[in-house]
Scaffold this motif. Structure first.
Motif, PDB file in Angstrom:
ATOM      1  N   GLU A 192      12.611  28.507 -17.394  1.00 16.64           N
ATOM      2  CA  GLU A 192      13.418  29.553 -17.992  1.00 16.64           C
ATOM      3  C   GLU A 192      12.918  29.790 -19.410  1.00 16.64           C
ATOM      4  O   GLU A 192      12.545  28.845 -20.106  1.00 16.64           O
ATOM      5  CB  GLU A 192      14.891  29.152 -18.010  1.00 16.64           C
ATOM      6  N   GLN A 193      12.894  31.058 -19.843  1.00 18.65           N
ATOM      7  CA  GLN A 193      12.378  31.400 -21.172  1.00 18.65           C
ATOM      8  C   GLN A 193      13.351  32.334 -21.888  1.00 18.65           C
ATOM      9  O   GLN A 193      13.244  33.551 -21.774  1.00 18.65           O
ATOM     10  CB  GLN A 193      11.009  32.071 -21.066  1.00 18.65           C
ATOM     11  N   PRO A 194      14.303  31.774 -22.632  1.00 18.29           N
ATOM     12  CA  PRO A 194      15.227  32.622 -23.392  1.00 18.29           C
ATOM     13  C   PRO A 194      14.483  33.376 -24.499  1.00 18.29           C
ATOM     14  O   PRO A 194      13.431  32.940 -24.981  1.00 18.29           O
ATOM     15  CB  PRO A 194      16.212  31.625 -24.007  1.00 18.29           C
ATOM     16  N   LYS A 215      11.808  24.162 -34.683  1.00 17.69           N
ATOM     17  CA  LYS A 215      10.396  24.431 -34.419  1.00 17.69           C
ATOM     18  C   LYS A 215      10.155  24.742 -32.948  1.00 17.69           C
ATOM     19  O   LYS A 215      10.781  24.164 -32.059  1.00 17.69           O
ATOM     20  CB  LYS A 215       9.566  23.212 -34.833  1.00 17.69           C
ATOM     21  N   ILE A 216       9.231  25.669 -32.702  1.00 17.92           N
ATOM     22  CA  ILE A 216       8.803  25.969 -31.337  1.00 17.92           C
ATOM     23  C   ILE A 216       7.323  25.622 -31.189  1.00 17.92           C
ATOM     24  O   ILE A 216       6.600  25.583 -32.188  1.00 17.92           O
ATOM     25  CB  ILE A 216       9.044  27.451 -30.967  1.00 17.92           C
ATOM     26  N   PRO A 217       6.880  25.362 -29.937  1.00 11.48           N
ATOM     27  CA  PRO A 217       7.661  25.364 -28.707  1.00 11.48           C
ATOM     28  C   PRO A 217       8.605  24.166 -28.623  1.00 11.48           C
ATOM     29  O   PRO A 217       8.366  23.115 -29.226  1.00 11.48           O
ATOM     30  CB  PRO A 217       6.597  25.310 -27.613  1.00 11.48           C
ATOM     31  N   ALA A 218       9.674  24.371 -27.871  1.00 12.39           N
ATOM     32  CA  ALA A 218      10.649  23.318 -27.611  1.00 12.39           C
ATOM     33  C   ALA A 218      11.039  23.399 -26.143  1.00 12.39           C
ATOM     34  O   ALA A 218      11.148  24.487 -25.578  1.00 12.39           O
ATOM     35  CB  ALA A 218      11.870  23.481 -28.506  1.00 12.39           C
ATOM     36  N   PHE A 219      11.258  22.238 -25.549  1.00 10.70           N
ATOM     37  CA  PHE A 219      11.529  22.170 -24.113  1.00 10.70           C
ATOM     38  C   PHE A 219      12.766  21.329 -23.857  1.00 10.70           C
ATOM     39  O   PHE A 219      12.947  20.264 -24.458  1.00 10.70           O
ATOM     40  CB  PHE A 219      10.333  21.546 -23.382  1.00 10.70           C
ATOM     41  N   GLU A 220      13.618  21.811 -22.954  1.00  9.73           N
ATOM     42  CA  GLU A 220      14.732  21.019 -22.445  1.00  9.73           C
ATOM     43  C   GLU A 220      14.665  21.014 -20.932  1.00  9.73           C
ATOM     44  O   GLU A 220      14.684  22.070 -20.295  1.00  9.73           O
ATOM     45  CB  GLU A 220      16.079  21.575 -22.895  1.00  9.73           C
ATOM     46  N   GLY A 221      14.551  19.827 -20.349  1.00  8.81           N
ATOM     47  CA  GLY A 221      14.510  19.717 -18.904  1.00  8.81           C
ATOM     48  C   GLY A 221      15.862  19.974 -18.275  1.00  8.81           C
ATOM     49  O   GLY A 221      16.901  19.932 -18.942  1.00  8.81           O
ATOM     50  N   SER A 222      15.860  20.226 -16.989  1.00  6.54           N
ATOM     51  CA  SER A 222      17.111  20.466 -16.270  1.00  6.54           C
ATOM     52  C   SER A 222      18.025  19.248 -16.314  1.00  6.54           C
ATOM     53  O   SER A 222      19.230  19.360 -16.072  1.00  6.54           O
ATOM     54  CB  SER A 222      16.811  20.853 -14.815  1.00  6.54           C
ATOM     55  N   ASP A 223      17.451  18.078 -16.629  1.00  9.19           N
ATOM     56  CA  ASP A 223      18.238  16.849 -16.753  1.00  9.19           C
ATOM     57  C   ASP A 223      18.692  16.588 -18.181  1.00  9.19           C
ATOM     58  O   ASP A 223      19.273  15.524 -18.470  1.00  9.19           O
ATOM     59  CB  ASP A 223      17.436  15.654 -16.245  1.00  9.19           C
ATOM     60  N   GLY A 224      18.390  17.540 -19.109  1.00  8.00           N
ATOM     61  CA  GLY A 224      18.790  17.388 -20.500  1.00  8.00           C
ATOM     62  C   GLY A 224      17.748  16.733 -21.388  1.00  8.00           C
ATOM     63  O   GLY A 224      17.948  16.636 -22.611  1.00  8.00           O
ATOM     64  N   ILE A 240      12.509  23.875 -13.696  1.00  6.54           N
ATOM     65  CA  ILE A 240      12.482  22.473 -14.130  1.00  6.54           C
ATOM     66  C   ILE A 240      13.083  22.312 -15.519  1.00  6.54           C
ATOM     67  O   ILE A 240      13.341  21.194 -15.969  1.00  6.54           O
ATOM     68  CB  ILE A 240      11.051  21.911 -14.124  1.00  6.54           C
ATOM     69  N   GLY A 241      13.284  23.426 -16.222  1.00  8.50           N
ATOM     70  CA  GLY A 241      13.836  23.357 -17.558  1.00  8.50           C
ATOM     71  C   GLY A 241      13.671  24.670 -18.296  1.00  8.50           C
ATOM     72  O   GLY A 241      13.314  25.699 -17.701  1.00  8.50           O
ATOM     73  N   THR A 242      13.908  24.618 -19.588  1.00  8.55           N
ATOM     74  CA  THR A 242      13.874  25.791 -20.447  1.00  8.55           C
ATOM     75  C   THR A 242      12.826  25.602 -21.532  1.00  8.55           C
ATOM     76  O   THR A 242      12.753  24.531 -22.154  1.00  8.55           O
ATOM     77  CB  THR A 242      15.251  26.023 -21.099  1.00  8.55           C
ATOM     78  N   LEU A 243      12.024  26.624 -21.763  1.00 12.05           N
ATOM     79  CA  LEU A 243      11.023  26.604 -22.819  1.00 12.05           C
ATOM     80  C   LEU A 243      11.355  27.687 -23.832  1.00 12.05           C
ATOM     81  O   LEU A 243      11.476  28.857 -23.490  1.00 12.05           O
ATOM     82  CB  LEU A 243       9.624  26.854 -22.246  1.00 12.05           C
ATOM     83  N   TRP A 244      11.493  27.276 -25.073  1.00 13.09           N
ATOM     84  CA  TRP A 244      11.614  28.222 -26.167  1.00 13.09           C
ATOM     85  C   TRP A 244      10.245  28.348 -26.830  1.00 13.09           C
ATOM     86  O   TRP A 244       9.630  27.348 -27.206  1.00 13.09           O
ATOM     87  CB  TRP A 244      12.622  27.745 -27.205  1.00 13.09           C
ATOM     88  N   GLY A 245       9.756  29.570 -26.951  1.00 13.70           N
ATOM     89  CA  GLY A 245       8.457  29.811 -27.562  1.00 13.70           C
ATOM     90  C   GLY A 245       8.186  31.295 -27.594  1.00 13.70           C
ATOM     91  O   GLY A 245       8.986  32.102 -27.126  1.00 13.70           O
ATOM     92  N   ILE A 246       7.032  31.670 -28.153  1.00 18.13           N
ATOM     93  CA  ILE A 246       6.621  33.069 -28.199  1.00 18.13           C
ATOM     94  C   ILE A 246       5.235  33.186 -27.583  1.00 18.13           C
ATOM     95  O   ILE A 246       4.394  32.304 -27.728  1.00 18.13           O
ATOM     96  CB  ILE A 246       6.635  33.629 -29.644  1.00 18.13           C
ATOM     97  N   GLY A 279       3.785  21.152 -28.936  1.00 17.77           N
ATOM     98  CA  GLY A 279       3.117  21.719 -27.779  1.00 17.77           C
ATOM     99  C   GLY A 279       2.396  20.735 -26.895  1.00 17.77           C
ATOM    100  O   GLY A 279       2.537  20.763 -25.657  1.00 17.77           O
ATOM    101  N   SER A 280       1.597  19.851 -27.501  1.00 17.72           N
ATOM    102  CA  SER A 280       0.796  18.932 -26.699  1.00 17.72           C
ATOM    103  C   SER A 280       1.645  17.972 -25.879  1.00 17.72           C
ATOM    104  O   SER A 280       1.396  17.801 -24.670  1.00 17.72           O
ATOM    105  CB  SER A 280      -0.179  18.171 -27.608  1.00 17.72           C
ATOM    106  N   PRO A 281       2.682  17.332 -26.447  1.00 21.01           N
ATOM    107  CA  PRO A 281       3.523  16.466 -25.609  1.00 21.01           C
ATOM    108  C   PRO A 281       4.233  17.216 -24.486  1.00 21.01           C
ATOM    109  O   PRO A 281       4.372  16.681 -23.377  1.00 21.01           O
ATOM    110  CB  PRO A 281       4.533  15.887 -26.613  1.00 21.01           C
ATOM    111  N   ILE A 282       4.697  18.436 -24.766  1.00 24.67           N
ATOM    112  CA  ILE A 282       5.352  19.212 -23.705  1.00 24.67           C
ATOM    113  C   ILE A 282       4.360  19.515 -22.589  1.00 24.67           C
ATOM    114  O   ILE A 282       4.659  19.355 -21.398  1.00 24.67           O
ATOM    115  CB  ILE A 282       5.951  20.519 -24.270  1.00 24.67           C
ATOM    116  N   ALA A 283       3.151  19.954 -22.965  1.00 25.24           N
ATOM    117  CA  ALA A 283       2.135  20.271 -21.962  1.00 25.24           C
ATOM    118  C   ALA A 283       1.786  19.042 -21.127  1.00 25.24           C
ATOM    119  O   ALA A 283       1.665  19.126 -19.894  1.00 25.24           O
ATOM    120  CB  ALA A 283       0.889  20.833 -22.638  1.00 25.24           C
ATOM    121  N   ARG A 284       1.624  17.893 -21.778  1.00 24.63           N
ATOM    122  CA  ARG A 284       1.300  16.671 -21.039  1.00 24.63           C
ATOM    123  C   ARG A 284       2.435  16.288 -20.088  1.00 24.63           C
ATOM    124  O   ARG A 284       2.186  15.842 -18.959  1.00 24.63           O
ATOM    125  CB  ARG A 284       1.027  15.531 -22.026  1.00 24.63           C
ATOM    126  N   TYR A 285       3.658  16.442 -20.554  1.00 23.52           N
ATOM    127  CA  TYR A 285       4.812  16.105 -19.704  1.00 23.52           C
ATOM    128  C   TYR A 285       4.826  16.977 -18.449  1.00 23.52           C
ATOM    129  O   TYR A 285       5.022  16.476 -17.333  1.00 23.52           O
ATOM    130  CB  TYR A 285       6.101  16.283 -20.507  1.00 23.52           C
TER     131      TYR A 285
END
Length: 228
Positions: A31-33, A52-61, A4-10, A67-73
């Protein structure tokens, strides 16, 4: 299923653990680069200039940070489990506990592990008493949550099943459990650690919540940071 997208984080970052747990519980692929603070990929810095991480990019860009907004999404994208609550009031209570966990436990907890594992901008100094100050704030909040969980027959914060609030509570106690919350300290909060065990035991996510490096004795001076 395609990612569904890419997550950058540790992996040891609390917010990243929550996001990965939400994705796993909903059977969403991410995906986790590889990402390190000293070697940020060029495509990451071009898309997320704040760095800053975490950061998320969906497959639609579509892009999100924090963290909290990404998790809720991801909760809204998922269909396997209902993690945000079942009605307006329950949703509000889930959000209440997320905010409380991050601000009252996660914030001082981060300061504590920053001092212990030497990534804080504030130098470690027993004379200054910062460790005790942060510890007192965190322990006050843990005591409050402990009293609440003790009244919950389900063992969860809000409902009869796991919610996003439960994942955030597990995440904010995870880091300090490697440091100042040794076995004796954890024993003061039996409901919180029963909750942690309950939340983290799900077969889909238990690999994210390893406990073998939890401190046996509270650490009160700087040591090398463990990696999971």
């Amino acid at each position: 299923m395609a990612p569904i997208g890419t997550l950058w984080g540790i992996s040891h970052q609390p917010q990243t653990k929550v996001i990965l747990s939400v994705a796993a519980l909903n059977e969403l692929e991410l995906e986790q680069p590889e990402w390190t603070s000293s070697n940020k990929p060029a495509d990451f810095t071009s898309k997320f200039p704040y760095g800053k991480i975490p950061a998320f990019e969906g497959s639609d860009g579509f892009k999100l940070i924090e963290g909290s907004p990404i998790a809720r999404y991801l909760c809204d994208l998922g269909t396997k489990v209902k993690l945000l609550g079942s009605d307006t009031k329950e949703i509000a209570i889930v959000n209440q506990w997320i905010h409380f966990a991050e601000e009252e436990i996660g914030s001082p907890g981060h300061d504590i592990i920053g001092l212990i594992f030497s990534f804080s901008k504030e130098p470690f100094s027993p004379e200054v008493g910062a460790l005790n100050r942060y510890g007192e704030r965190m322990n006050r909040a843990l005591t409050y949550v402990e009293s609440h969980l003790a009244t919950r027959p389900s063992g969860y914060l809000v409902s009869e099943s796991v919610t996003l609030a439960d994942l955030f509570l597990a995440a904010v106690v995870y880091g300090p459990s490697h440091a100042t919350l040794g076995a004796a300290e954890r024993a003061k909060y039996p409901s919180i650690y029963a909750h942690f065990a309950k939340v983290s035991s799900d077969a889909k996510i238990k690999h994210l919540w390893r406990t073998e490096r939890f401190a046996e004795v509270a650490i009160t001076e700087p040591v090398p940071m463990p990696r999971d």
